[in-house]
Motif scaffolding. Structure first.
Motif, PDB file in Angstrom:
ATOM      1  N   HIS A   1       0.796  -1.217   0.000  1.00 32.84           N
ATOM      2  CA  HIS A   1       0.000   0.000   0.000  1.00 32.84           C
ATOM      3  C   HIS A   1       0.835   1.277   0.000  1.00 32.84           C
ATOM      4  N   GLY A   2       2.086   1.199  -0.347  1.00 30.06           N
ATOM      5  CA  GLY A   2       2.934   2.393  -0.386  1.00 30.06           C
ATOM      6  C   GLY A   2       4.415   2.065  -0.297  1.00 30.06           C
ATOM      7  N   PRO A   3       4.837   1.330   0.770  1.00 33.43           N
ATOM      8  CA  PRO A   3       6.260   1.022   0.907  1.00 33.43           C
ATOM      9  C   PRO A   3       6.855   0.281  -0.283  1.00 33.43           C
ATOM     10  N   VAL A   4       6.018  -0.425  -1.051  1.00 32.95           N
ATOM     11  CA  VAL A   4       6.529  -1.173  -2.200  1.00 32.95           C
ATOM     12  C   VAL A   4       7.178  -0.249  -3.226  1.00 32.95           C
ATOM     13  N   ALA A   5       6.870   1.047  -3.163  1.00 27.20           N
ATOM     14  CA  ALA A   5       7.459   2.000  -4.109  1.00 27.20           C
ATOM     15  C   ALA A   5       8.979   2.045  -4.016  1.00 27.20           C
ATOM     16  N   LEU A   6       9.521   1.690  -2.841  1.00 28.28           N
ATOM     17  CA  LEU A   6      10.978   1.711  -2.661  1.00 28.28           C
ATOM     18  C   LEU A   6      11.655   0.423  -3.111  1.00 28.28           C
TER      19      LEU A   6
ATOM     20  N   ARG B   1      17.080  -5.729  -6.604  1.00 26.81           N
ATOM     21  CA  ARG B   1      17.939  -6.246  -5.530  1.00 26.81           C
ATOM     22  C   ARG B   1      17.715  -5.536  -4.189  1.00 26.81           C
ATOM     23  N   PHE B   2      16.581  -4.884  -4.027  1.00 27.06           N
ATOM     24  CA  PHE B   2      16.239  -4.362  -2.702  1.00 27.06           C
ATOM     25  C   PHE B   2      15.907  -5.560  -1.819  1.00 27.06           C
ATOM     26  N   PRO B   3      16.566  -5.690  -0.647  1.00 29.68           N
ATOM     27  CA  PRO B   3      16.382  -6.901   0.155  1.00 29.68           C
ATOM     28  C   PRO B   3      15.041  -6.912   0.903  1.00 29.68           C
ATOM     29  N   VAL B   4      14.372  -8.036   0.856  1.00 27.97           N
ATOM     30  CA  VAL B   4      13.119  -8.246   1.584  1.00 27.97           C
ATOM     31  C   VAL B   4      13.175  -9.634   2.220  1.00 27.97           C
ATOM     32  N   VAL B   5      13.009  -9.678   3.531  1.00 31.51           N
ATOM     33  CA  VAL B   5      12.952 -10.959   4.250  1.00 31.51           C
ATOM     34  C   VAL B   5      11.531 -11.131   4.772  1.00 31.51           C
ATOM     35  N   THR B   6      10.894 -12.205   4.370  1.00 32.76           N
ATOM     36  CA  THR B   6       9.513 -12.466   4.758  1.00 32.76           C
ATOM     37  C   THR B   6       9.468 -13.628   5.746  1.00 32.76           C
ATOM     38  N   PHE B   7       8.915 -13.346   6.937  1.00 33.36           N
ATOM     39  CA  PHE B   7       8.769 -14.371   7.969  1.00 33.36           C
ATOM     40  C   PHE B   7       7.384 -14.992   7.825  1.00 33.36           C
ATOM     41  N   ALA B   8       7.341 -16.224   7.359  1.00 31.74           N
ATOM     42  CA  ALA B   8       6.086 -16.934   7.141  1.00 31.74           C
ATOM     43  C   ALA B   8       6.047 -18.158   8.038  1.00 31.74           C
ATOM     44  N   ALA B   9       4.984 -18.286   8.811  1.00 28.81           N
ATOM     45  CA  ALA B   9       4.782 -19.459   9.664  1.00 28.81           C
ATOM     46  C   ALA B   9       3.860 -20.437   8.956  1.00 28.81           C
ATOM     47  N   ARG B  10       3.746 -21.650   9.499  1.00 26.57           N
ATOM     48  CA  ARG B  10       2.813 -22.629   8.954  1.00 26.57           C
ATOM     49  C   ARG B  10       1.435 -22.331   9.536  1.00 26.57           C
ATOM     50  N   ASP B  11       0.801 -21.299   9.010  1.00 21.41           N
ATOM     51  CA  ASP B  11      -0.515 -20.911   9.508  1.00 21.41           C
ATOM     52  C   ASP B  11      -1.392 -20.474   8.344  1.00 21.41           C
ATOM     53  N   ALA B  12      -2.556 -19.926   8.665  1.00 22.99           N
ATOM     54  CA  ALA B  12      -3.520 -19.583   7.625  1.00 22.99           C
ATOM     55  C   ALA B  12      -3.028 -18.484   6.691  1.00 22.99           C
ATOM     56  N   ALA B  13      -2.020 -17.734   7.108  1.00 24.39           N
ATOM     57  CA  ALA B  13      -1.527 -16.627   6.283  1.00 24.39           C
ATOM     58  C   ALA B  13      -0.393 -17.036   5.354  1.00 24.39           C
TER      59      ALA B  13
ATOM     60  N   LEU C   1       7.154  -9.653  -5.041  1.00 21.88           N
ATOM     61  CA  LEU C   1       8.274  -8.736  -4.864  1.00 21.88           C
ATOM     62  C   LEU C   1       9.511  -9.244  -5.597  1.00 21.88           C
ATOM     63  N   ALA C   2       9.699 -10.560  -5.590  1.00 21.00           N
ATOM     64  CA  ALA C   2      10.808 -11.148  -6.354  1.00 21.00           C
ATOM     65  C   ALA C   2      10.634 -10.864  -7.841  1.00 21.00           C
ATOM     66  N   ASN C   3       9.399 -10.919  -8.318  1.00 16.14           N
ATOM     67  CA  ASN C   3       9.139 -10.628  -9.731  1.00 16.14           C
ATOM     68  C   ASN C   3       9.442  -9.175 -10.076  1.00 16.14           C
ATOM     69  N   LYS C   4       9.393  -8.282  -9.080  1.00 19.50           N
ATOM     70  CA  LYS C   4       9.744  -6.877  -9.293  1.00 19.50           C
ATOM     71  C   LYS C   4      11.255  -6.674  -9.303  1.00 19.50           C
ATOM     72  N   GLY C   5      12.013  -7.733  -9.031  1.00 22.41           N
ATOM     73  CA  GLY C   5      13.467  -7.637  -9.006  1.00 22.41           C
ATOM     74  C   GLY C   5      14.055  -7.587  -7.612  1.00 22.41           C
ATOM     75  N   ALA C   6      13.189  -7.639  -6.586  1.00 24.71           N
ATOM     76  CA  ALA C   6      13.687  -7.592  -5.212  1.00 24.71           C
ATOM     77  C   ALA C   6      14.519  -8.827  -4.895  1.00 24.71           C
ATOM     78  N   LEU C   7      15.457  -8.656  -3.980  1.00 27.53           N
ATOM     79  CA  LEU C   7      16.198  -9.776  -3.425  1.00 27.53           C
ATOM     80  C   LEU C   7      15.328 -10.341  -2.309  1.00 27.53           C
ATOM     81  N   ALA C   8      14.436 -11.255  -2.653  1.00 30.62           N
ATOM     82  CA  ALA C   8      13.381 -11.702  -1.752  1.00 30.62           C
ATOM     83  C   ALA C   8      13.697 -13.079  -1.164  1.00 30.62           C
ATOM     84  N   PHE C   9      13.600 -13.149   0.165  1.00 34.52           N
ATOM     85  CA  PHE C   9      13.772 -14.401   0.893  1.00 34.52           C
ATOM     86  C   PHE C   9      12.529 -14.650   1.736  1.00 34.52           C
ATOM     87  N   ALA C  10      12.195 -15.915   1.959  1.00 30.16           N
ATOM     88  CA  ALA C  10      11.024 -16.236   2.774  1.00 30.16           C
ATOM     89  C   ALA C  10      11.214 -17.572   3.480  1.00 30.16           C
TER      90      ALA C  10
END
Length: 340
Positions: free
Chosen positions: A241-246, A250-262, A273-282
């Motif tokens: 909703h806004g921060p994605v503009a930055l 290769r902008f680094p993004v670390v996503t913490f995902a648990a084994r839950d409904a989300a 975000l990886a498709n946008k070129g971000a250095l995305a980890f999850a």
């Protein structure tokens, strides 16, 4: 020679077992008080890493008990002298030192208003214990590094035990009992690929949803504390909703995902975000474009989320040293911060 921070990270499984064994009666008594009160709502009182622990507990309580939880600004009592009607509720105050004046003042005000108040602290006796109806020693043991690690984890575990006692959740109780063994594995996981890819990055995003958002917030704080690195935590949904503009190549993004409904939706966002070129980890095996970070499944969505912080702690301690910092003694920070 190991840093104090690394030693304390390695001690987390033992510290959790110490909490479960040594504070069993205190947790049971506080849990009974919650059950007897059957509060209409719950408030949390905390700052810093303790506030991130409180955020985790907030999600856990709301998901499990159906009671709404609000974080109250301690300055409401210490600075503004506000009189809040809290008699129908309960309060959890979290403070490792147990003596920050604003936290103590808010806990005392909640007790006087008629709320069932519970202090989670690593220091007994302490002012926070005296201000609360129930005090639980989180039994993390001495923590010498400025950046909190084992006290953060033990605060959350204590909150989960309270919740399981309150609502009688046997599945959660079993998952909590298995945490020390799962943590023994989690603390040894290798996130060095993330370190290699970050290179000279000086800013990054940490994402999560639900309880994992609290983990992302704690992770962002640890980057700032130990490595003078700018890191911001966002809901995986809010980032769009806004921060994605930055987020550029290769902008680094670390996503913490648990084994839950989300997890599925969070993995999808990491991939976008990886498709946008971000250095995305999850921390998910559901991602297709983002890179997977190792994680330990614990068999319960709440404990799954908590286990994510352990490999991150190990990573950020090593990252700090590699960048020439001392993670035990960050510049301009001290272990105990007392605010009014």
């Amino acid at each position: 020679m190991q840093t104090h921070m690394r030693q304390e990270i390695d001690e987390i499984p033992e510290a959790v077992q110490r909490l479960l064994d040594g504070s069993k009666s205190e947790l049971a008594a506080a849990g009974r008080a919650l059950r007897d009160k059957d509060p209409a709502f719950l408030i949390t009182i905390a700052r810093g890493s303790s506030d991130h622990a409180a955020t985790f507990i907030k999600y856990a309580v709301e998901l499990t008990s159906g009671r709404p939880v609000a974080s109250l600004g301690p300055s409401l009592a210490s600075i503004y002298g506000a009189r809040l009607e809290l008699g129908a509720g309960a309060a959890i105050a979290i403070s490792q030192s147990g003596k920050s004046p604003d936290i103590v003042a808010m806990a005392e005000a909640a007790t006087k208003s008629g709320a069932v108040t519970i202090a989670l602290t690593n220091t007994l006796p302490s002012p926070i214990a005296g201000a609360s109806a129930h005090a639980v020693n989180i039994n993390a043991g001495p923590e010498l590094a400025v950046a909190a690690t084992k006290s953060f984890v033990n605060s959350i575990v204590a909150g989960l035990v309270l919740l399981s006692e309150w609502v009688g959740d046997q599945g959660l109780k079993a998952a909590i009992g298995n945490l020390p063994s799962h943590f023994e594995t989690a603390v040894k996981l290798d996130w060095s690929e993330l370190a290699q890819e970050l290179g000279e990055a000086d800013s990054l995003y940490m994402l999560g949803r639900g309880p994992a958002l609290a983990i992302a917030s704690e992770a962002a704080l640890k980057f700032k504390e130990t490595s003078n690195m700018h890191a911001e935590a966002y809901s995986a949904a809010e980032v769009l909703h806004g921060p994605v503009a930055l987020v550029e190549k290769r902008f680094p993004v670390v996503t913490f995902a648990a084994r839950d409904a989300a997890e599925a939706s969070v993995a999808e966002i990491a991939d976008s975000l990886a498709n946008k070129g971000a250095l995305a980890f999850a921390t998910s095996d559901k991602v297709k474009k983002a890179r997977q970070l190792p994680f330990v499944p614990t068999g319960h969505p709440l404990t799954d989320a908590l286990a994510l912080i352990l490999p991150f702690y190990g990573f950020v301690e090593a990252w700090s040293r590699a960048k020439g910092f001392n993670p035990d003694a960050p510049v301009a920070l001290k272990k105990v911060t007392e605010t009014l």
